[in-house]
Design an enzyme around this catalytic site. Structure first.
Site, short mmCIF file in Angstrom:
data_model
loop_
_atom_site.label_atom_id
_atom_site.label_comp_id
_atom_site.label_asym_id
_atom_site.label_seq_id
_atom_site.Cartn_x
_atom_site.Cartn_y
_atom_site.Cartn_z
N SER A 235 0.84 -1.20 0.00
CA SER A 235 0.00 0.00 0.00
C SER A 235 0.88 1.26 0.00
O SER A 235 1.69 1.45 -0.91
CB SER A 235 -0.95 -0.05 1.20
OG SER A 235 -1.97 0.91 1.09
N ASP A 462 -8.50 -4.20 -6.96
CA ASP A 462 -8.08 -3.53 -5.73
C ASP A 462 -8.96 -2.30 -5.51
O ASP A 462 -9.01 -1.41 -6.36
CB ASP A 462 -6.62 -3.11 -5.83
CG ASP A 462 -6.02 -2.68 -4.50
OD1 ASP A 462 -6.70 -1.97 -3.74
OD2 ASP A 462 -4.86 -3.05 -4.23
N HIS A 489 -7.18 -5.65 -1.61
CA HIS A 489 -6.09 -4.67 -1.57
C HIS A 489 -4.82 -5.39 -1.16
O HIS A 489 -4.62 -5.77 -0.02
CB HIS A 489 -6.42 -3.56 -0.57
CG HIS A 489 -5.34 -2.51 -0.48
ND1 HIS A 489 -4.78 -1.93 -1.60
CD2 HIS A 489 -4.74 -1.93 0.59
CE1 HIS A 489 -3.88 -1.04 -1.22
NE2 HIS A 489 -3.82 -1.02 0.09
#
Length: 523
Positions: A235, A462, A489
Protein backbone atom coordinates in the site's frame (compact mmCIF):
# COMPACT_ATOMS: atom_id res chain seq x y z
CA UNK A 1 22.85 -14.66 15.33
CA UNK A 2 23.78 -11.46 17.12
CA UNK A 3 27.53 -12.07 16.68
CA UNK A 4 27.06 -12.52 12.95
CA UNK A 5 24.83 -9.42 12.74
CA UNK A 6 27.39 -7.25 14.51
CA UNK A 7 30.09 -8.46 12.13
CA UNK A 8 27.97 -7.47 9.16
CA UNK A 9 27.29 -4.08 10.71
CA UNK A 10 30.96 -3.15 10.89
CA UNK A 11 31.79 -4.57 7.48
CA UNK A 12 29.09 -2.73 5.57
CA UNK A 13 28.78 0.55 7.42
CA UNK A 14 31.86 1.83 5.63
CA UNK A 15 30.36 0.84 2.27
CA UNK A 16 27.14 2.68 3.09
CA UNK A 17 29.03 5.78 4.14
CA UNK A 18 31.19 5.67 1.01
CA UNK A 19 28.11 5.51 -1.22
CA UNK A 20 26.51 8.31 0.72
CA UNK A 21 29.59 10.51 0.43
CA UNK A 22 29.87 9.89 -3.30
CA UNK A 23 26.23 10.85 -3.76
CA UNK A 24 26.48 13.93 -1.59
CA UNK A 25 29.83 15.34 -2.60
CA UNK A 26 30.30 14.50 -6.28
CA UNK A 27 33.49 16.09 -7.58
CA UNK A 28 35.05 17.90 -4.60
CA UNK A 29 36.54 21.36 -4.89
CA UNK A 30 37.86 23.82 -2.36
CA UNK A 31 34.71 25.96 -2.42
CA UNK A 32 32.98 26.87 0.82
CA UNK A 33 29.88 24.99 -0.36
CA UNK A 34 31.90 21.79 -0.73
CA UNK A 35 33.47 22.29 2.69
CA UNK A 36 30.01 22.66 4.19
CA UNK A 37 28.89 19.49 2.39
CA UNK A 38 31.90 17.60 3.72
CA UNK A 39 31.14 18.75 7.25
CA UNK A 40 27.55 17.58 6.86
CA UNK A 41 28.66 14.19 5.56
CA UNK A 42 31.02 13.77 8.50
CA UNK A 43 28.13 14.44 10.87
CA UNK A 44 26.01 11.88 9.04
CA UNK A 45 28.79 9.28 9.23
CA UNK A 46 28.12 8.58 12.90
CA UNK A 47 24.55 7.52 12.10
CA UNK A 48 25.66 5.14 9.34
CA UNK A 49 28.34 3.64 11.59
CA UNK A 50 26.25 3.15 14.73
CA UNK A 51 25.91 -0.34 16.17
CA UNK A 52 22.49 -1.65 17.10
CA UNK A 53 21.92 -3.41 20.40
CA UNK A 54 19.32 -6.13 19.91
CA UNK A 55 17.29 -7.22 22.94
CA UNK A 56 13.95 -8.84 23.84
CA UNK A 57 10.97 -7.12 22.25
CA UNK A 58 8.44 -6.99 25.09
CA UNK A 59 9.51 -3.52 26.34
CA UNK A 60 8.86 -2.14 22.85
CA UNK A 61 5.16 -2.96 22.87
CA UNK A 62 2.97 0.17 22.67
CA UNK A 63 -0.37 -1.65 23.05
CA UNK A 64 -1.82 -4.83 24.50
CA UNK A 65 -1.88 -6.65 21.16
CA UNK A 66 1.82 -6.05 20.55
CA UNK A 67 2.62 -6.98 24.14
CA UNK A 68 1.31 -10.47 23.48
CA UNK A 69 2.91 -10.71 20.04
CA UNK A 70 6.33 -9.44 21.13
CA UNK A 71 6.61 -11.99 23.93
CA UNK A 72 8.18 -14.41 21.42
CA UNK A 73 11.83 -14.90 22.37
CA UNK A 74 12.75 -15.58 18.72
CA UNK A 75 12.20 -11.91 17.90
CA UNK A 76 14.84 -9.29 18.60
CA UNK A 77 14.34 -5.55 18.82
CA UNK A 78 16.51 -2.46 18.76
CA UNK A 79 16.47 1.31 18.35
CA UNK A 80 18.31 3.24 15.68
CA UNK A 81 19.24 6.90 16.00
CA UNK A 82 18.65 9.24 13.05
CA UNK A 83 18.79 13.00 12.53
CA UNK A 84 15.47 14.76 13.01
CA UNK A 85 16.49 17.00 10.11
CA UNK A 86 18.90 15.46 7.59
CA UNK A 87 19.94 18.95 6.55
CA UNK A 88 21.10 19.51 10.13
CA UNK A 89 22.58 16.14 11.22
CA UNK A 90 24.29 17.76 14.18
CA UNK A 91 20.96 18.83 15.64
CA UNK A 92 18.17 16.93 17.38
CA UNK A 93 17.72 13.21 16.74
CA UNK A 94 14.89 10.71 16.57
CA UNK A 95 14.72 7.07 17.63
CA UNK A 96 13.49 4.47 15.15
CA UNK A 97 12.23 1.21 16.69
CA UNK A 98 12.57 -2.06 14.77
CA UNK A 99 11.87 -5.75 15.18
CA UNK A 100 13.84 -8.52 13.51
CA UNK A 101 12.68 -12.07 12.82
CA UNK A 102 15.98 -13.94 12.22
CA UNK A 103 16.24 -16.05 9.08
CA UNK A 104 15.55 -19.75 9.52
CA UNK A 105 18.45 -20.72 7.28
CA UNK A 106 22.17 -20.61 7.93
CA UNK A 107 23.73 -17.53 6.39
CA UNK A 108 20.92 -15.33 5.06
CA UNK A 109 20.98 -13.26 1.89
CA UNK A 110 20.54 -10.25 4.17
CA UNK A 111 17.70 -8.28 5.68
CA UNK A 112 14.27 -7.82 4.10
CA UNK A 113 13.00 -4.46 5.23
CA UNK A 114 9.18 -4.23 5.32
CA UNK A 115 6.46 -1.58 5.59
CA UNK A 116 2.71 -2.33 5.98
CA UNK A 117 1.39 0.98 4.62
CA UNK A 118 -0.84 3.65 6.03
CA UNK A 119 0.99 5.94 5.93
CA UNK A 120 1.48 5.71 9.65
CA UNK A 121 0.94 2.02 10.36
CA UNK A 122 3.40 0.59 12.85
CA UNK A 123 5.63 -1.93 11.12
CA UNK A 124 7.20 -3.82 14.04
CA UNK A 125 4.28 -6.24 14.03
CA UNK A 126 4.35 -6.63 10.23
CA UNK A 127 7.42 -8.85 10.11
CA UNK A 128 5.90 -11.37 12.59
CA UNK A 129 2.67 -11.29 10.56
CA UNK A 130 4.56 -12.24 7.40
CA UNK A 131 6.35 -14.99 9.32
CA UNK A 132 3.01 -16.34 10.56
CA UNK A 133 1.19 -16.14 7.21
CA UNK A 134 4.00 -17.54 5.02
CA UNK A 135 5.90 -19.88 7.38
CA UNK A 136 7.22 -22.13 4.61
CA UNK A 137 8.32 -19.40 2.24
CA UNK A 138 11.95 -19.38 1.11
CA UNK A 139 11.85 -15.70 2.06
CA UNK A 140 11.85 -16.70 5.73
CA UNK A 141 14.73 -19.09 5.13
CA UNK A 142 16.91 -16.58 3.33
CA UNK A 143 16.16 -13.22 4.96
CA UNK A 144 16.06 -11.61 8.37
CA UNK A 145 12.63 -9.99 8.29
CA UNK A 146 12.76 -6.45 9.65
CA UNK A 147 9.67 -4.50 10.65
CA UNK A 148 10.06 -0.79 11.39
CA UNK A 149 7.90 1.70 13.20
CA UNK A 150 8.61 4.72 10.95
CA UNK A 151 9.58 8.00 12.59
CA UNK A 152 6.71 9.30 14.69
CA UNK A 153 4.86 5.99 14.70
CA UNK A 154 4.25 3.35 17.39
CA UNK A 155 7.32 2.71 19.52
CA UNK A 156 9.53 5.21 17.66
CA UNK A 157 10.12 8.55 19.36
CA UNK A 158 9.09 11.31 19.33
CA UNK A 159 5.65 9.79 18.81
CA UNK A 160 3.03 11.73 16.89
CA UNK A 161 0.11 12.55 19.15
CA UNK A 162 -2.83 14.71 18.05
CA UNK A 163 -5.81 13.20 19.93
CA UNK A 164 -6.62 11.64 23.24
CA UNK A 165 -8.46 8.34 23.26
CA UNK A 166 -11.54 10.19 24.54
CA UNK A 167 -11.38 12.55 21.57
CA UNK A 168 -11.18 9.60 19.24
CA UNK A 169 -14.31 8.14 20.81
CA UNK A 170 -16.41 11.28 20.30
CA UNK A 171 -16.36 10.84 16.51
CA UNK A 172 -15.30 14.39 15.65
CA UNK A 173 -12.45 13.38 13.34
CA UNK A 174 -14.47 10.71 11.53
CA UNK A 175 -17.25 13.22 10.92
CA UNK A 176 -14.82 15.50 9.13
CA UNK A 177 -13.43 12.73 6.93
CA UNK A 178 -16.90 11.34 6.06
CA UNK A 179 -18.41 14.73 5.13
CA UNK A 180 -20.67 15.09 8.17
CA UNK A 181 -18.58 18.05 9.40
CA UNK A 182 -16.28 20.59 7.75
CA UNK A 183 -12.92 22.16 8.56
CA UNK A 184 -12.78 25.87 9.35
CA UNK A 185 -9.66 28.03 9.10
CA UNK A 186 -9.44 28.34 12.87
CA UNK A 187 -9.81 24.58 13.33
CA UNK A 188 -6.87 23.90 11.00
CA UNK A 189 -4.69 26.20 13.16
CA UNK A 190 -5.92 24.62 16.38
CA UNK A 191 -5.29 21.14 15.04
CA UNK A 192 -1.70 21.90 14.04
CA UNK A 193 -1.00 23.52 17.42
CA UNK A 194 -2.60 20.58 19.23
CA UNK A 195 -0.42 18.09 17.32
CA UNK A 196 2.71 20.14 18.05
CA UNK A 197 1.97 20.50 21.76
CA UNK A 198 1.06 16.87 22.33
CA UNK A 199 3.89 15.52 20.20
CA UNK A 200 6.25 17.88 21.97
CA UNK A 201 7.82 19.55 18.95
CA UNK A 202 6.52 21.73 16.14
CA UNK A 203 9.88 21.19 14.40
CA UNK A 204 9.29 17.44 14.32
CA UNK A 205 6.05 17.98 12.40
CA UNK A 206 8.19 19.26 9.54
CA UNK A 207 10.29 16.08 9.32
CA UNK A 208 8.01 13.04 9.18
CA UNK A 209 7.34 12.87 5.44
CA UNK A 210 8.13 10.00 3.12
CA UNK A 211 11.48 11.47 2.07
CA UNK A 212 12.58 11.56 5.71
CA UNK A 213 11.46 7.95 6.17
CA UNK A 214 13.35 6.89 3.03
CA UNK A 215 16.55 8.40 4.40
CA UNK A 216 15.99 6.52 7.66
CA UNK A 217 15.74 3.32 5.62
CA UNK A 218 19.09 3.95 4.00
CA UNK A 219 20.78 4.50 7.35
CA UNK A 220 19.18 1.30 8.65
CA UNK A 221 20.24 -0.62 5.54
CA UNK A 222 23.87 0.20 6.26
CA UNK A 223 23.58 -0.34 10.01
CA UNK A 224 22.04 -3.79 9.45
CA UNK A 225 25.05 -4.69 7.33
CA UNK A 226 23.47 -4.75 3.89
CA UNK A 227 25.33 -3.37 0.87
CA UNK A 228 22.02 -3.20 -0.98
CA UNK A 229 18.42 -2.90 0.17
CA UNK A 230 15.89 -5.71 -0.18
CA UNK A 231 12.41 -4.38 0.56
CA UNK A 232 8.75 -5.42 0.67
CA UNK A 233 6.23 -2.57 0.91
CA UNK A 234 2.44 -2.79 0.88
CA UNK A 235 0.00 0.00 0.00
CA UNK A 236 1.61 3.30 1.09
CA UNK A 237 4.74 1.19 1.57
CA UNK A 238 4.97 1.17 -2.24
CA UNK A 239 5.33 4.95 -2.21
CA UNK A 240 8.03 4.69 0.42
CA UNK A 241 9.88 2.06 -1.61
CA UNK A 242 9.56 4.04 -4.84
CA UNK A 243 10.86 7.21 -3.20
CA UNK A 244 13.79 5.24 -1.78
CA UNK A 245 14.52 4.00 -5.30
CA UNK A 246 14.48 7.57 -6.56
CA UNK A 247 16.80 8.83 -3.82
CA UNK A 248 19.17 5.84 -3.54
CA UNK A 249 18.97 3.81 -6.78
CA UNK A 250 22.56 2.61 -6.40
CA UNK A 251 21.65 1.02 -3.04
CA UNK A 252 18.71 -1.08 -4.29
CA UNK A 253 18.95 -4.86 -4.57
CA UNK A 254 15.24 -5.80 -4.84
CA UNK A 255 11.91 -4.02 -4.29
CA UNK A 256 8.51 -5.74 -4.03
CA UNK A 257 5.72 -3.16 -4.21
CA UNK A 258 2.28 -4.60 -3.44
CA UNK A 259 -1.02 -2.72 -3.68
CA UNK A 260 0.80 0.14 -5.42
CA UNK A 261 0.32 3.91 -5.49
CA UNK A 262 0.58 5.83 -8.75
CA UNK A 263 3.65 8.11 -8.71
CA UNK A 264 2.23 10.25 -11.53
CA UNK A 265 -1.13 10.98 -9.89
CA UNK A 266 -1.38 14.11 -7.76
CA UNK A 267 -3.60 14.18 -4.69
CA UNK A 268 -6.80 15.17 -6.47
CA UNK A 269 -6.43 12.64 -9.28
CA UNK A 270 -5.54 9.80 -6.92
CA UNK A 271 -8.46 10.51 -4.59
CA UNK A 272 -10.80 10.33 -7.57
CA UNK A 273 -9.23 7.01 -8.55
CA UNK A 274 -9.62 5.67 -5.02
CA UNK A 275 -13.23 6.75 -4.58
CA UNK A 276 -14.10 5.26 -7.96
CA UNK A 277 -12.52 2.00 -6.85
CA UNK A 278 -14.29 1.97 -3.50
CA UNK A 279 -17.69 2.61 -5.12
CA UNK A 280 -17.04 -0.19 -7.59
CA UNK A 281 -16.21 -2.59 -4.76
CA UNK A 282 -19.27 -1.50 -2.81
CA UNK A 283 -21.49 -2.22 -5.79
CA UNK A 284 -19.92 -5.65 -6.30
CA UNK A 285 -20.40 -6.43 -2.61
CA UNK A 286 -24.00 -5.23 -2.84
CA UNK A 287 -24.65 -7.30 -5.96
CA UNK A 288 -23.38 -10.41 -4.19
CA UNK A 289 -25.74 -9.59 -1.32
CA UNK A 290 -28.79 -9.38 -3.62
CA UNK A 291 -28.31 -13.05 -4.48
CA UNK A 292 -29.12 -13.94 -0.87
CA UNK A 293 -32.75 -14.43 0.20
CA UNK A 294 -32.40 -12.13 3.23
CA UNK A 295 -30.17 -9.40 1.76
CA UNK A 296 -30.67 -6.10 3.66
CA UNK A 297 -29.93 -4.22 0.42
CA UNK A 298 -32.82 -5.80 -1.44
CA UNK A 299 -32.85 -7.86 -4.62
CA UNK A 300 -32.00 -5.22 -7.25
CA UNK A 301 -28.22 -4.80 -7.84
CA UNK A 302 -28.82 -1.37 -9.36
CA UNK A 303 -30.48 -0.10 -6.18
CA UNK A 304 -28.00 -1.22 -3.51
CA UNK A 305 -26.49 2.25 -3.04
CA UNK A 306 -29.89 3.86 -2.55
CA UNK A 307 -30.96 1.14 -0.14
CA UNK A 308 -27.74 1.50 1.84
CA UNK A 309 -28.29 5.25 2.14
CA UNK A 310 -31.77 4.66 3.50
CA UNK A 311 -30.37 2.35 6.17
CA UNK A 312 -27.32 4.32 7.34
CA UNK A 313 -28.18 8.00 6.85
CA UNK A 314 -30.54 8.00 9.88
CA UNK A 315 -27.48 7.18 12.02
CA UNK A 316 -26.43 10.84 11.69
CA UNK A 317 -29.20 11.77 14.11
CA UNK A 318 -29.81 8.46 15.85
CA UNK A 319 -26.78 6.16 16.36
CA UNK A 320 -27.57 2.59 17.32
CA UNK A 321 -26.18 0.54 20.23
CA UNK A 322 -22.97 -1.36 19.47
CA UNK A 323 -22.14 -3.18 22.72
CA UNK A 324 -20.07 -2.25 25.78
CA UNK A 325 -21.98 0.99 26.15
CA UNK A 326 -20.90 2.23 22.72
CA UNK A 327 -22.95 3.35 19.74
CA UNK A 328 -22.48 3.15 15.99
CA UNK A 329 -22.65 6.54 14.28
CA UNK A 330 -22.95 7.27 10.57
CA UNK A 331 -19.22 7.93 10.28
CA UNK A 332 -18.42 4.72 12.21
CA UNK A 333 -20.64 2.76 9.85
CA UNK A 334 -19.03 4.27 6.75
CA UNK A 335 -15.54 3.58 8.10
CA UNK A 336 -16.51 0.01 8.92
CA UNK A 337 -17.91 -0.66 5.47
CA UNK A 338 -14.89 0.88 3.72
CA UNK A 339 -12.56 -1.22 5.89
CA UNK A 340 -14.46 -4.37 4.92
CA UNK A 341 -14.21 -3.53 1.23
CA UNK A 342 -10.44 -3.99 1.35
CA UNK A 343 -10.97 -7.73 0.83
CA UNK A 344 -13.75 -9.79 -0.70
CA UNK A 345 -13.33 -12.14 2.28
CA UNK A 346 -14.87 -9.43 4.50
CA UNK A 347 -17.96 -8.83 2.40
CA UNK A 348 -20.11 -11.24 4.49
CA UNK A 349 -19.20 -9.22 7.61
CA UNK A 350 -20.29 -5.99 5.87
CA UNK A 351 -23.59 -7.55 4.88
CA UNK A 352 -24.11 -8.82 8.41
CA UNK A 353 -23.34 -5.37 9.74
CA UNK A 354 -25.81 -3.64 7.43
CA UNK A 355 -28.49 -6.15 8.47
CA UNK A 356 -27.73 -5.42 12.12
CA UNK A 357 -28.13 -1.67 11.57
CA UNK A 358 -31.43 -2.35 9.89
CA UNK A 359 -32.43 -4.14 13.09
CA UNK A 360 -31.12 -1.45 15.44
CA UNK A 361 -27.64 -2.76 16.26
CA UNK A 362 -24.09 -1.82 15.22
CA UNK A 363 -21.80 -4.54 16.59
CA UNK A 364 -20.35 -5.95 13.36
CA UNK A 365 -19.60 -2.60 11.73
CA UNK A 366 -18.09 -1.15 14.91
CA UNK A 367 -15.84 -4.22 14.94
CA UNK A 368 -14.63 -3.46 11.41
CA UNK A 369 -14.18 0.18 12.40
CA UNK A 370 -12.11 -0.76 15.43
CA UNK A 371 -9.84 -3.05 13.44
CA UNK A 372 -9.33 -0.37 10.80
CA UNK A 373 -8.41 2.34 13.31
CA UNK A 374 -6.55 -0.01 15.66
CA UNK A 375 -8.79 0.46 18.68
CA UNK A 376 -7.95 -2.08 21.36
CA UNK A 377 -10.22 -3.88 23.81
CA UNK A 378 -9.25 -1.53 26.64
CA UNK A 379 -10.53 1.48 24.68
CA UNK A 380 -7.12 2.83 23.67
CA UNK A 381 -6.06 3.58 20.10
CA UNK A 382 -2.77 3.35 18.28
CA UNK A 383 -1.47 6.61 16.85
CA UNK A 384 -1.98 5.36 13.26
CA UNK A 385 -4.69 7.93 12.46
CA UNK A 386 -2.72 10.98 13.52
CA UNK A 387 0.42 9.58 11.90
CA UNK A 388 -1.49 9.10 8.64
CA UNK A 389 -2.75 12.66 8.75
CA UNK A 390 0.57 14.26 9.68
CA UNK A 391 2.59 12.31 7.10
CA UNK A 392 0.02 13.22 4.47
CA UNK A 393 0.44 16.88 5.41
CA UNK A 394 4.02 16.57 4.16
CA UNK A 395 3.28 14.30 1.19
CA UNK A 396 0.01 15.46 -0.30
CA UNK A 397 -0.76 18.55 -2.35
CA UNK A 398 -2.75 21.23 -0.51
CA UNK A 399 -5.81 22.71 -2.11
CA UNK A 400 -7.39 26.10 -1.77
CA UNK A 401 -10.72 26.17 0.09
CA UNK A 402 -12.48 26.32 -3.28
CA UNK A 403 -10.58 23.28 -4.58
CA UNK A 404 -11.07 21.33 -1.36
CA UNK A 405 -14.80 22.02 -1.29
CA UNK A 406 -15.16 21.07 -4.96
CA UNK A 407 -13.20 17.86 -4.41
CA UNK A 408 -15.38 16.98 -1.44
CA UNK A 409 -18.54 17.30 -3.53
CA UNK A 410 -16.94 15.40 -6.40
CA UNK A 411 -16.10 12.52 -4.05
CA UNK A 412 -19.75 12.19 -3.07
CA UNK A 413 -20.78 12.04 -6.72
CA UNK A 414 -18.10 9.43 -7.50
CA UNK A 415 -18.93 7.32 -4.42
CA UNK A 416 -22.58 8.03 -3.60
CA UNK A 417 -22.79 5.25 -1.00
CA UNK A 418 -20.87 7.71 1.23
CA UNK A 419 -23.45 10.47 0.78
CA UNK A 420 -24.87 11.97 3.97
CA UNK A 421 -28.04 13.03 2.19
CA UNK A 422 -27.46 16.59 3.35
CA UNK A 423 -25.99 19.69 1.69
CA UNK A 424 -22.22 19.88 2.04
CA UNK A 425 -20.74 23.01 3.56
CA UNK A 426 -17.54 24.48 2.22
CA UNK A 427 -14.43 23.13 3.88
CA UNK A 428 -10.70 23.77 4.05
CA UNK A 429 -7.64 21.57 3.75
CA UNK A 430 -6.87 20.24 7.22
CA UNK A 431 -3.13 20.82 6.67
CA UNK A 432 -3.29 24.43 5.55
CA UNK A 433 -1.75 25.73 8.82
CA UNK A 434 1.17 23.27 8.69
CA UNK A 435 4.58 24.84 9.48
CA UNK A 436 6.14 23.80 6.13
CA UNK A 437 5.01 23.18 2.57
CA UNK A 438 4.70 19.56 1.32
CA UNK A 439 8.04 17.90 0.65
CA UNK A 440 7.24 14.89 -1.59
CA UNK A 441 6.55 16.44 -4.98
CA UNK A 442 4.65 15.02 -7.98
CA UNK A 443 5.43 13.07 -9.99
CA UNK A 444 8.03 11.17 -8.01
CA UNK A 445 10.20 8.12 -8.74
CA UNK A 446 10.40 8.70 -12.48
CA UNK A 447 13.36 8.67 -14.88
CA UNK A 448 15.57 6.82 -12.38
CA UNK A 449 18.97 5.84 -13.71
CA UNK A 450 20.77 2.66 -12.67
CA UNK A 451 17.83 1.03 -10.87
CA UNK A 452 17.75 -2.81 -10.99
CA UNK A 453 14.54 -4.63 -11.86
CA UNK A 454 11.69 -4.12 -9.38
CA UNK A 455 8.51 -6.16 -8.92
CA UNK A 456 5.12 -4.45 -8.69
CA UNK A 457 2.18 -6.62 -7.64
CA UNK A 458 -1.23 -5.24 -8.66
CA UNK A 459 -4.69 -6.73 -8.13
CA UNK A 460 -7.26 -6.14 -10.87
CA UNK A 461 -10.05 -5.36 -8.40
CA UNK A 462 -8.08 -3.53 -5.73
CA UNK A 463 -10.61 -1.12 -4.17
CA UNK A 464 -8.18 1.54 -2.95
CA UNK A 465 -5.24 1.12 -5.34
CA UNK A 466 -6.91 0.55 -8.72
CA UNK A 467 -5.02 -1.73 -11.08
CA UNK A 468 -4.01 1.12 -13.37
CA UNK A 469 -1.99 2.64 -10.52
CA UNK A 470 0.12 -0.51 -10.44
CA UNK A 471 0.76 -0.43 -14.16
CA UNK A 472 1.83 3.21 -13.86
CA UNK A 473 4.25 2.45 -11.03
CA UNK A 474 5.80 -0.46 -12.92
CA UNK A 475 6.21 1.78 -15.98
CA UNK A 476 7.76 4.59 -13.93
CA UNK A 477 10.33 2.22 -12.43
CA UNK A 478 10.74 0.35 -15.73
CA UNK A 479 10.28 -2.82 -13.70
CA UNK A 480 8.30 -6.05 -13.76
CA UNK A 481 4.56 -6.29 -13.12
CA UNK A 482 2.69 -9.27 -11.65
CA UNK A 483 -1.05 -9.04 -12.32
CA UNK A 484 -3.37 -10.74 -9.83
CA UNK A 485 -7.04 -11.40 -10.62
CA UNK A 486 -9.17 -10.71 -7.56
CA UNK A 487 -11.04 -8.28 -5.33
CA UNK A 488 -8.53 -7.36 -2.66
CA UNK A 489 -6.09 -4.67 -1.57
CA UNK A 490 -2.68 -6.29 -1.87
CA UNK A 491 -1.80 -9.91 -2.54
CA UNK A 492 1.73 -10.81 -1.45
CA UNK A 493 3.03 -12.89 1.49
CA UNK A 494 0.11 -12.30 3.87
CA UNK A 495 -2.85 -13.15 1.62
CA UNK A 496 -2.22 -16.88 1.30
CA UNK A 497 -1.90 -16.95 -2.50
CA UNK A 498 0.69 -19.57 -3.45
CA UNK A 499 1.10 -18.31 -7.01
CA UNK A 500 1.89 -14.77 -5.86
CA UNK A 501 4.08 -15.86 -2.95
CA UNK A 502 6.17 -18.18 -5.12
CA UNK A 503 6.78 -15.42 -7.65
CA UNK A 504 7.70 -12.96 -4.91
CA UNK A 505 10.05 -15.46 -3.25
CA UNK A 506 11.78 -16.28 -6.54
CA UNK A 507 12.33 -12.59 -7.17
CA UNK A 508 13.57 -11.76 -3.67
CA UNK A 509 15.79 -14.79 -3.18
CA UNK A 510 17.07 -15.43 -6.70
CA UNK A 511 16.44 -12.04 -8.33
CA UNK A 512 14.40 -13.87 -10.96
CA UNK A 513 11.49 -11.73 -12.16
CA UNK A 514 8.24 -13.27 -13.40
CA UNK A 515 7.80 -13.34 -17.19
CA UNK A 516 6.02 -10.51 -18.98
CA UNK A 517 2.22 -10.74 -18.69
CA UNK A 518 2.50 -13.09 -15.68
CA UNK A 519 -0.82 -13.51 -13.88
CA UNK A 520 -2.10 -15.10 -10.70
CA UNK A 521 -5.68 -15.52 -9.47
CA UNK A 522 -7.53 -15.46 -6.16
CA UNK A 523 -9.90 -18.42 -6.15
Amino acid sequence: MRTRARARVHRTAAVGVTLLLVGMLGACTSSSADKSSQETSQELRRFYEQELTFEPCEPYASNETDAELFANDQFECARMEAPMDYEDPGGETVSIALLRVPAKGGEPVGSLMTNPGGPGYAGMSFAPLIAAMAPDSPVLEQFDLVGIDPRGVGASTPTLDCYTDAERENDEMSEKTTNVASWTEEETRQWMQQCAERTGSEEFLSHVGTRDAARDMDVLRAVLGDDKLSYFGASYGTRLGAVYAEMFPENVRALVLDGPMDPYAGTMERRKQQYTGVQRSFELMGASCTEMPDCPLGSDPDAVTQRFQEIVQPLIDEPVPAGDGRVLSFSDAIDGVVAGLYSEASWPTIIKGIREVQNGRGDALIGLHDAYYQRYADGTYSNALEATEVINCLDEERHTPEQESKLRRTMTKIAPFLDTGRPLDDTRNMCEAWPVEPTLGYPYATDIKGLPDTLTVAVTGDPVAPYEEGTHLAEALEGSLLTVEGEQHGAALIAGNTCVDDAVADYLVNLTSPPANARCTFE
